[in-house]
Design a protein around this motif. Structure first.
Motif, PDB file in Angstrom:
ATOM      1  N   PRO A 138       0.822  -1.211   0.000  1.00  0.00           N
ATOM      2  CA  PRO A 138       0.000   0.000   0.000  1.00  0.00           C
ATOM      3  C   PRO A 138       0.852   1.256   0.000  1.00  0.00           C
ATOM      4  N   ALA A 139       0.364   2.298  -0.667  1.00  0.00           N
ATOM      5  CA  ALA A 139       1.110   3.544  -0.775  1.00  0.00           C
ATOM      6  C   ALA A 139       1.418   4.107   0.602  1.00  0.00           C
ATOM      7  N   GLU A 192      -0.707   5.830  -5.261  1.00  0.00           N
ATOM      8  CA  GLU A 192      -1.724   4.803  -5.119  1.00  0.00           C
ATOM      9  C   GLU A 192      -1.669   3.837  -6.304  1.00  0.00           C
ATOM     10  N   GLN A 193      -1.861   2.558  -6.030  1.00  0.00           N
ATOM     11  CA  GLN A 193      -1.991   1.484  -7.025  1.00  0.00           C
ATOM     12  C   GLN A 193      -0.716   1.158  -7.784  1.00  0.00           C
ATOM     13  N   ALA A 219      -5.141   8.632 -11.099  1.00  0.00           N
ATOM     14  CA  ALA A 219      -4.356   7.876 -10.120  1.00  0.00           C
ATOM     15  C   ALA A 219      -3.156   7.210 -10.767  1.00  0.00           C
TER      16      ALA A 219
END
Length: 470
Positions: free
Chosen positions: A77-78, A197-198, A246
């Protein structure tokens, strides 16, 4: 316990038997008088489908060859990390591999991160964090740990990230690193941001050779040597990044400021030095030389031919560049023959003084004040003054391919027998040693940070020692 290894094979034996039976039947059909006519008619009637099938198999094979195994596990996770102040190999042009303050004089291994990974490259440190790039086979991954506790806080990698000798650098929360070892084709330069993120990949840039050197960040640009593809200057900021998406910059390549091709700078594979608006490039076997380029345009300003390849990155010392030379590379350096240490002028690249060495010097010299520490590949360690005088000498119990770390009052040496040794810089007497593992290829150079030593090994990244005296 050998019989346990046989068990996973047994369920596949039936499939193998059926495949062998099918191949035997095919062979027998070709021996039959009508077999050739039957297969000829089949090919004529199904040629379109067979063409598509063959093309698909070729594409799949090409993708497998280019990208290797399946992509690494998804990124963690970020997390926003304060990663900065490590913009080049060994942290600075002095190449000390230290963030200041004394190094440890006692203590053993405090923690080991990712022991299932091999860490060829050197770690980078920033505040409470240590960052390293490890590999399992030809698949590599970037990791970040809390330096004090060894708790892993983040990991990530782009798809198909391959084993690398390139060490990460840390600038403004981002991680920059190369890809590949000497024979790896079309290697990339990467920009990773753990806070995204991601997908942590901000941008990636493919070269036409390997990027086993460590990039250098200076004035918003990334300078990197790409083996037989020469030298690049890349804009470090993301290309066409949009805050509305994102995955804004994923797939974007970095913008190229300039590129000096490999025909002009052949075998450029060591870390560069950027200083005073100039880029200094060491060249290898084809045309050994130190080349000075204009940092803004890439225009060649001067070139000094050398007797041997310059695989050691230049070190800032005594108003010039201290450069290790020799006929050997990482595989042959301990026994390839005598080398040399040279102090070269900044502006003119003229030789100021030189010192013969018993073997090649293939990694960076560490310099602090009036003293430079040189690790010769055969295990000899030298203390050299600004005038070129060797004032102290020590011999390790095995060859040394990693750069020394210099954090007064100690010098830290990692030898190929798996031993980390702390030398008293004033006497060169060993004051402390720790076994990191069995003999092997210890290529990662140690880093001293907050009273501890961090170093990559064939079985994980290790935190060693404690600051207090024994």
């Amino acid at each position: 316990m050998t019989h346990l290894a046989i068990l996973p094979i047994l369920p596949a034996l039936g499939g193998v038997a059926w495949a062998l039976a099918g191949l035997a039947g095919l062979f027998l059909s070709l021996l039959h008088p009508r077999g050739w006519r039957m297969w000829g008619a089949f090919v004529r009637s199904q040629w379109r489908g067979l063409t598509v099938l063959t093309a698909g198999m070729l594409i799949a094979y090409g993708a497998w060859t280019l990208w290797g195994d399946a992509a690494p596990a998804p990124s963690a996770p970020a997390v926003a990390l304060s990663l900065d102040d490590w913009p080049m190999f060994r942290g600075s042009l002095a190449r000390t591999g230290s963030t200041g303050g004394p190094g440890p004089s006692a203590g053993g291994v405090q923690w080991t991160g990712r022991p299932e990974y091999e860490f060829l490259a050197s770690p980078a440190v920033s505040g409470p964090y240590v960052v390293g790039v490890g590999s399992r086979g030809d698949a590599a991954r970037c990791f970040c740990w809390e330096a004090e506790t060894g708790r892993e806080v983040w990991s990530g990698a782009p798809r198909g990230y391959r084993q690398t000798l390139s060490s990460p650098i840390l600038v403004q929360g981002r991680i920059y690193c190369g890809e590949g070892v000497h024979q790896t084709p079309r290697s990339r330069v990467l920009c990773l941001d753990p806070a995204r993120e991601q997908e942590p990949v901000v941008w990636e840039f493919a070269t036409n050779s390997h990027v086993e050197c460590t990039p250098v960040y200076a004035a918003g640009r990334l300078y990197v040597a790409a083996g037989d593809d020469g030298v690049y200057a890349l804009e470090a900021a993301a290309a066409a990044e949009s805050p509305d998406s994102a995955l804004a910059a994923v797939g974007h390549a970095a913008r190229v400021r300039w590129h000096v091709p490999g025909m002009m700078l052949p075998d450029a594979e060591t870390a560069l030095a950027v200083h005073g608006g100039r880029v200094y490039v060491g060249l290898g076997y084809e045309t050994p030389a130190l080349v000075m380029l204009d940092a803004d345009s890439g225009r060649e300003l001067a070139r000094e031919n050398l007797p041997w390849p310059a695989f050691a990155p230049p070190t800032l010392f005594a108003g010039g560049w201290l450069l290790g030379l020799g006929p050997g590379n990482l595989l042959t350096a301990p026994t390839a023959g005598a080398g040399e240490l040279r102090l070269i002028e900044f502006e003119t690249l003229r030789l100021r003084w030189q010192i013969p060495t018993s073997a090649s010097v293939v990694n960076a010299v560490a310099a602090a004040g009036e003293l430079a520490i040189v690790a010769v590949a055969d295990g000899t360690v030298l203390a050299v003054t600004t005038t070129g005088e060797v004032v102290r000498q020590w011999r390790a119990s095995a060859p040394v391919l990693a750069a020394p770390a210099f954090a007064e009052p100690f010098v830290y040496i990692v030898s190929q027998d798996g031993v980390l040794t702390g030398l008293d810089v004033a006497t060169f007497e060993p004051r402390w040693s720790v076994r990191l593992g069995p003999p092997g290829m210890y290529l990662s150079s140690p880093v001293v940070h907050r009273g501890r030593v961090y170093v990559g090994t064939p079985a994980g990244l290790m935190c060693v020692g404690r600051a207090e005296s024994p």
